[in-house]
Write a protein that holds these residues in place. Sequence first.
Motif, PDB file in Angstrom:
ATOM      1  N   ARG A 233      -2.228  -2.462  -9.321  1.00  0.00           N
ATOM      2  CA  ARG A 233      -2.394  -3.899  -9.100  1.00  0.00           C
ATOM      3  C   ARG A 233      -2.238  -4.312  -7.640  1.00  0.00           C
ATOM      4  O   ARG A 233      -2.856  -5.280  -7.203  1.00  0.00           O
ATOM      5  CB  ARG A 233      -1.364  -4.665  -9.933  1.00  0.00           C
ATOM      6  CG  ARG A 233      -1.723  -4.697 -11.405  1.00  0.00           C
ATOM      7  CD  ARG A 233      -0.611  -5.287 -12.259  1.00  0.00           C
ATOM      8  NE  ARG A 233      -0.171  -6.580 -11.764  1.00  0.00           N
ATOM      9  CZ  ARG A 233       0.754  -7.326 -12.387  1.00  0.00           C
ATOM     10  NH1 ARG A 233       1.306  -6.891 -13.495  1.00  0.00           N
ATOM     11  NH2 ARG A 233       1.114  -8.492 -11.901  1.00  0.00           N
ATOM     12  N   HIS A 234      -1.432  -3.590  -6.897  1.00  0.00           N
ATOM     13  CA  HIS A 234      -1.128  -4.047  -5.530  1.00  0.00           C
ATOM     14  C   HIS A 234      -1.491  -3.044  -4.436  1.00  0.00           C
ATOM     15  O   HIS A 234      -2.196  -3.370  -3.489  1.00  0.00           O
ATOM     16  CB  HIS A 234       0.376  -4.372  -5.418  1.00  0.00           C
ATOM     17  CG  HIS A 234       0.833  -5.429  -6.371  1.00  0.00           C
ATOM     18  ND1 HIS A 234       0.472  -6.743  -6.249  1.00  0.00           N
ATOM     19  CD2 HIS A 234       1.616  -5.353  -7.478  1.00  0.00           C
ATOM     20  CE1 HIS A 234       1.017  -7.445  -7.239  1.00  0.00           C
ATOM     21  NE2 HIS A 234       1.716  -6.625  -7.996  1.00  0.00           N
ATOM     22  N   LEU A 235      -0.997  -1.794  -4.580  1.00  0.00           N
ATOM     23  CA  LEU A 235      -1.137  -0.842  -3.477  1.00  0.00           C
ATOM     24  C   LEU A 235      -2.578  -0.385  -3.261  1.00  0.00           C
ATOM     25  O   LEU A 235      -3.076  -0.376  -2.128  1.00  0.00           O
ATOM     26  CB  LEU A 235      -0.225   0.378  -3.708  1.00  0.00           C
ATOM     27  CG  LEU A 235       1.265   0.085  -3.926  1.00  0.00           C
ATOM     28  CD1 LEU A 235       2.026   1.392  -4.088  1.00  0.00           C
ATOM     29  CD2 LEU A 235       1.834  -0.698  -2.743  1.00  0.00           C
ATOM     30  N   LEU A 236      -3.237  -0.006  -4.339  1.00  0.00           N
ATOM     31  CA  LEU A 236      -4.598   0.506  -4.182  1.00  0.00           C
ATOM     32  C   LEU A 236      -5.568  -0.573  -3.681  1.00  0.00           C
ATOM     33  O   LEU A 236      -6.330  -0.309  -2.730  1.00  0.00           O
ATOM     34  CB  LEU A 236      -5.085   1.118  -5.505  1.00  0.00           C
ATOM     35  CG  LEU A 236      -6.450   1.820  -5.455  1.00  0.00           C
ATOM     36  CD1 LEU A 236      -6.448   2.911  -4.392  1.00  0.00           C
ATOM     37  CD2 LEU A 236      -6.830   2.394  -6.819  1.00  0.00           C
TER      38      LEU A 236
ATOM     39  N   ALA B 135     -16.220   1.994  -5.050  1.00  0.00           N
ATOM     40  CA  ALA B 135     -16.434   3.209  -4.261  1.00  0.00           C
ATOM     41  C   ALA B 135     -15.372   4.264  -4.521  1.00  0.00           C
ATOM     42  O   ALA B 135     -15.618   5.460  -4.323  1.00  0.00           O
ATOM     43  CB  ALA B 135     -16.474   2.860  -2.783  1.00  0.00           C
ATOM     44  N   LEU B 136     -14.163   3.839  -4.941  1.00  0.00           N
ATOM     45  CA  LEU B 136     -13.077   4.794  -5.166  1.00  0.00           C
ATOM     46  C   LEU B 136     -12.353   4.429  -6.447  1.00  0.00           C
ATOM     47  O   LEU B 136     -11.904   3.288  -6.627  1.00  0.00           O
ATOM     48  CB  LEU B 136     -12.090   4.781  -3.984  1.00  0.00           C
ATOM     49  CG  LEU B 136     -10.837   5.637  -4.163  1.00  0.00           C
ATOM     50  CD1 LEU B 136     -11.206   7.121  -4.247  1.00  0.00           C
ATOM     51  CD2 LEU B 136      -9.861   5.410  -3.012  1.00  0.00           C
ATOM     52  N   GLN B 137     -12.251   5.404  -7.322  1.00  0.00           N
ATOM     53  CA  GLN B 137     -11.528   5.182  -8.575  1.00  0.00           C
ATOM     54  C   GLN B 137     -10.497   6.290  -8.732  1.00  0.00           C
ATOM     55  O   GLN B 137     -10.795   7.464  -8.556  1.00  0.00           O
ATOM     56  CB  GLN B 137     -12.494   5.174  -9.755  1.00  0.00           C
ATOM     57  CG  GLN B 137     -11.807   4.879 -11.088  1.00  0.00           C
ATOM     58  CD  GLN B 137     -12.745   5.029 -12.281  1.00  0.00           C
ATOM     59  OE1 GLN B 137     -13.939   5.246 -12.096  1.00  0.00           O
ATOM     60  NE2 GLN B 137     -12.201   4.915 -13.483  1.00  0.00           N
ATOM     61  N   ILE B 138      -9.259   5.889  -9.085  1.00  0.00           N
ATOM     62  CA  ILE B 138      -8.200   6.874  -9.335  1.00  0.00           C
ATOM     63  C   ILE B 138      -7.779   6.718 -10.790  1.00  0.00           C
ATOM     64  O   ILE B 138      -7.292   5.647 -11.193  1.00  0.00           O
ATOM     65  CB  ILE B 138      -6.990   6.661  -8.391  1.00  0.00           C
ATOM     66  CG1 ILE B 138      -7.425   6.742  -6.924  1.00  0.00           C
ATOM     67  CG2 ILE B 138      -5.907   7.698  -8.666  1.00  0.00           C
ATOM     68  CD1 ILE B 138      -6.324   6.497  -5.920  1.00  0.00           C
TER      69      ILE B 138
ATOM     70  N   ALA C 151      -3.981   8.110   2.356  1.00  0.00           N
ATOM     71  CA  ALA C 151      -4.601   9.411   2.683  1.00  0.00           C
ATOM     72  C   ALA C 151      -5.853   9.641   1.829  1.00  0.00           C
ATOM     73  O   ALA C 151      -6.886  10.122   2.316  1.00  0.00           O
ATOM     74  CB  ALA C 151      -3.579  10.525   2.463  1.00  0.00           C
ATOM     75  N   ILE C 152      -5.774   9.300   0.552  1.00  0.00           N
ATOM     76  CA  ILE C 152      -6.941   9.451  -0.338  1.00  0.00           C
ATOM     77  C   ILE C 152      -8.083   8.550   0.129  1.00  0.00           C
ATOM     78  O   ILE C 152      -9.255   8.963   0.169  1.00  0.00           O
ATOM     79  CB  ILE C 152      -6.534   9.123  -1.794  1.00  0.00           C
ATOM     80  CG1 ILE C 152      -5.615  10.215  -2.334  1.00  0.00           C
ATOM     81  CG2 ILE C 152      -7.767   8.976  -2.685  1.00  0.00           C
ATOM     82  CD1 ILE C 152      -5.017   9.905  -3.692  1.00  0.00           C
ATOM     83  N   CYS C 153      -7.753   7.303   0.511  1.00  0.00           N
ATOM     84  CA  CYS C 153      -8.769   6.352   0.987  1.00  0.00           C
ATOM     85  C   CYS C 153      -9.470   6.869   2.239  1.00  0.00           C
ATOM     86  O   CYS C 153     -10.692   6.724   2.392  1.00  0.00           O
ATOM     87  CB  CYS C 153      -8.135   4.977   1.259  1.00  0.00           C
ATOM     88  SG  CYS C 153      -7.684   4.098  -0.252  1.00  0.00           S
TER      89      CYS C 153
ATOM     90  N   LYS D 135     -20.982  11.801  -0.781  1.00  0.00           N
ATOM     91  CA  LYS D 135     -20.813  11.132  -2.070  1.00  0.00           C
ATOM     92  C   LYS D 135     -20.990   9.634  -1.896  1.00  0.00           C
ATOM     93  O   LYS D 135     -20.695   9.080  -0.836  1.00  0.00           O
ATOM     94  CB  LYS D 135     -19.415  11.416  -2.644  1.00  0.00           C
ATOM     95  CG  LYS D 135     -19.227  12.824  -3.156  1.00  0.00           C
ATOM     96  CD  LYS D 135     -17.884  12.983  -3.874  1.00  0.00           C
ATOM     97  CE  LYS D 135     -17.738  14.404  -4.414  1.00  0.00           C
ATOM     98  NZ  LYS D 135     -16.464  14.550  -5.144  1.00  0.00           N
ATOM     99  N   LYS D 136     -21.438   8.988  -2.962  1.00  0.00           N
ATOM    100  CA  LYS D 136     -21.551   7.521  -2.932  1.00  0.00           C
ATOM    101  C   LYS D 136     -20.351   6.886  -3.625  1.00  0.00           C
ATOM    102  O   LYS D 136     -19.994   5.752  -3.352  1.00  0.00           O
ATOM    103  CB  LYS D 136     -22.846   7.081  -3.623  1.00  0.00           C
ATOM    104  CG  LYS D 136     -24.090   7.424  -2.837  1.00  0.00           C
ATOM    105  CD  LYS D 136     -25.317   6.860  -3.516  1.00  0.00           C
ATOM    106  CE  LYS D 136     -26.577   7.186  -2.686  1.00  0.00           C
ATOM    107  NZ  LYS D 136     -27.791   6.641  -3.358  1.00  0.00           N
ATOM    108  N   ARG D 137     -19.772   7.651  -4.547  1.00  0.00           N
ATOM    109  CA  ARG D 137     -18.633   7.153  -5.303  1.00  0.00           C
ATOM    110  C   ARG D 137     -17.649   8.303  -5.514  1.00  0.00           C
ATOM    111  O   ARG D 137     -18.046   9.412  -5.862  1.00  0.00           O
ATOM    112  CB  ARG D 137     -19.095   6.597  -6.639  1.00  0.00           C
ATOM    113  CG  ARG D 137     -18.007   5.977  -7.488  1.00  0.00           C
ATOM    114  CD  ARG D 137     -18.654   5.220  -8.664  1.00  0.00           C
ATOM    115  NE  ARG D 137     -17.644   4.703  -9.560  1.00  0.00           N
ATOM    116  CZ  ARG D 137     -17.188   5.330 -10.653  1.00  0.00           C
ATOM    117  NH1 ARG D 137     -17.673   6.536 -10.937  1.00  0.00           N
ATOM    118  NH2 ARG D 137     -16.271   4.784 -11.431  1.00  0.00           N
ATOM    119  N   VAL D 138     -16.370   8.021  -5.271  1.00  0.00           N
ATOM    120  CA  VAL D 138     -15.345   9.059  -5.385  1.00  0.00           C
ATOM    121  C   VAL D 138     -14.445   8.725  -6.565  1.00  0.00           C
ATOM    122  O   VAL D 138     -13.935   7.590  -6.670  1.00  0.00           O
ATOM    123  CB  VAL D 138     -14.502   9.164  -4.085  1.00  0.00           C
ATOM    124  CG1 VAL D 138     -13.392  10.200  -4.250  1.00  0.00           C
ATOM    125  CG2 VAL D 138     -15.397   9.513  -2.905  1.00  0.00           C
ATOM    126  N   VAL D 139     -14.242   9.705  -7.434  1.00  0.00           N
ATOM    127  CA  VAL D 139     -13.336   9.537  -8.583  1.00  0.00           C
ATOM    128  C   VAL D 139     -12.248  10.605  -8.484  1.00  0.00           C
ATOM    129  O   VAL D 139     -12.549  11.801  -8.389  1.00  0.00           O
ATOM    130  CB  VAL D 139     -14.092   9.669  -9.925  1.00  0.00           C
ATOM    131  CG1 VAL D 139     -13.117   9.511 -11.107  1.00  0.00           C
ATOM    132  CG2 VAL D 139     -15.213   8.649 -10.018  1.00  0.00           C
TER     133      VAL D 139
END
Length: 775
Positions: free
Chosen positions: A504-507, A520-523, A550-552, A564-568
């Motif tokens: 909800r907040h950090l990502l 663009a980024l899903q965890i 770091a992941i971002c 890649k266009k989208r990272v999961v």
Amino acid sequence: MNGKKKEAAIPLLPLRGLLVFPTMVLHLDVGREKSVKALEQAMVEDHMILLASQKDVAVDEPDMDDLYKMGTIARVKQLLKLPNGTFRVLVEGVARALITEVVSEEPYFSVKVEKFADRAAKDLEDEALKRTMLEYFEQYINLSKRLSVDIYASIADIDEPGRMADIIASHLPLKLEEKQRILETIDVKERLNRIIQILHNEKEVLQLEKKISARVKQSMERTQKEYYLREQMKAIQKELGEKEGKTGEVEELKEKIEAAGMPEHVKETALKELDRYEKIPATSAESAVIRNYLDWLIVLPWSKETEDIHDIKRAEAILHEEHYGLEQVKERVLEFLSVKQLTQSLKGPILCLAGPPGVGKTSLARSIAKALGRRFVRVSLGGVRDESEIRGHRRTYVGAMPGRIIQGMKKAGTINPVFLLDEIDKMSSDFRGDPSAAMLEVLDPEQNHTFSDHYIEEPYDLSKVMFIATANHLATIPQPLLDRMEVIHIPGYTEVEKLHIAKRHLLPKQLAAHGLKKAALQIRDEAMLTIIRHYTREAGVRELERQLAAICRKAARLIVSGAKKRVVITETNIEEFLGKRKYRYGQAEAKDQVGVATGLAYTAFGGDTLAIEVSLAKGSGKLVLTGKLGDVMKESAQAAFSYVRSRAEELGIDPAFHETHDIHIHVPEGAVPKDGPSAGITIATALISALTGKPVNRFVGMTGEITLRGRVLPIGGLKEKTLSAHRAGLKTVILPKDNEKDLADIPDTVKRDLHFVLVSHLDEVLPHALVGWKP
């Protein structure tokens, strides 16, 4: 020798404030009856009269004792009666004369005298003295400017030294007594020397007068120049529409003081200082000190106040939106708002948010300010060791300024902000005073309405401020200071809470910071849990935020490079982004084992499981403790050992086991320091298991301290310990009966998966912990 000659009785005319030298021609106004009769007698006889001065000018009717004995015989050259009844007489001094006998005092003074005539110059000394005197007199005329050069010319032609001395003496501004002494000086040389000395002194005085006059003139010229320039400046400022210099500045300050809303006593002080400021020159150092003080008084909020937003639902929504969990703190703020709405007058509470770093203490205080609709101001107290940092410096010191509290109030601009005192446990003290002692007044609701700052000197009202302090460790806060605050513990976040906070907040925050869109980024949730469990070990979420950053970054590179266009991010590919796992957490054993019990521990990073192993070997009864245990855990082990010895027969253990076996108690991960009063029943259970051969149930975790009689004492950090048990896959948690009240803090999701056993004695632990145990 001077020539002398006895005279017949002659009339005497007393002079008041006046003295006539021989050869002097002078007009006199005569009005006294005796004096008029003396004049009439002189006119009848040979026109000769004795002129003698009065010793005291205040005496109207003098007698012979009031007159000097030495006088001047004068010739009456003219007598004229004036309309007012007085006589104006023209006299010419003839010679010095000494009164030798008083013939009569009525109807006028009649005396006999001895007359003295000056001798003619006979030697070179007289001539030298005469020339010196004339030279000095010329210098005197040049310096004084009171006498004309013509007087010098008329005197320079006189041949007789004595006569010259008398005439010069008559032109000097001497007192009557000094002139009388010259008149009484019969010897010409002595008279010349006296006149030379007087001229010399007068010349010195005149030279000093000239220097003083020159200085005064120079100063006057400079002052007039400054005045002229100031007047020009005023005229220019007036044309430009500006206020006039310091006068305009004082007027402006006065207007600001009137508009500042100060209490009457503070306003009085400010106006008094303003009056001093106006009188002191602008170049004075004190002028700058007073100006700085006035600026502080004006800029401080004395009555300006923001109106609290009493919308409880709005406040609750803001707190829930910005912070997940922390229900206790939110509840306290909403209670304050509710009471404030009902009473309309409530002193600001003083809260202390205590907890590990990174749990959101500071950001929570900012959210509270937003929920209340108040200004927010933060002051960091970490490393403060000078009492003046809190109370300010006295104005007498160079570079003096108010303390951090008053500075914070200036920054806030209102008298009711939310004031965050960050890191209050990091204050220390030295020879400059104890700042924590100065904080006692700030944080006492009964005292802080008249807080005294050394610089401001006037009492300042802090009672409407909502103070929120933050601390990592309460142990370092002095007890009197801690007593003034309402402590709210923020122990840390559970895995579930961290998961929600991250989503909800950090990502979202990190996606925005790195220019990534949400799509663009899903965890995935299982990947997020892996990050929380294996890449962070903390009570807060700072390290978690760094891992997400770091992941971002890596995702941004993949997207920009076109790979890649989208990272999961999933549990399987997480190591590609964050590398090998950094941490491991305790897991339930694969099977039930003898002598191995699972304890629950509380660390600075939250809860964790702790495997305690006990092994027996033939020996002489030595007790060996390993695993980098602290003093508390060593004492727990000794207490458990003593309890087992005392209850050996009842437990079905050989009473002589301590004589035939060495016992080794070990807690794995020896490099990690372990301490705390919660491992007693776990060590006792592992020891009994090893001695009886009964295995310990691998799905049971336990926590609690033990006494020598087997009683189980309460512990702290139950929430974190329970979460670690849930994470490790345990099914049952044994805990002290006195900790039953703490079960309310445990999330419902965890309660559903765990069975809690409340015990008050070790005998109650063993049936649940040991497989096949029969009491």
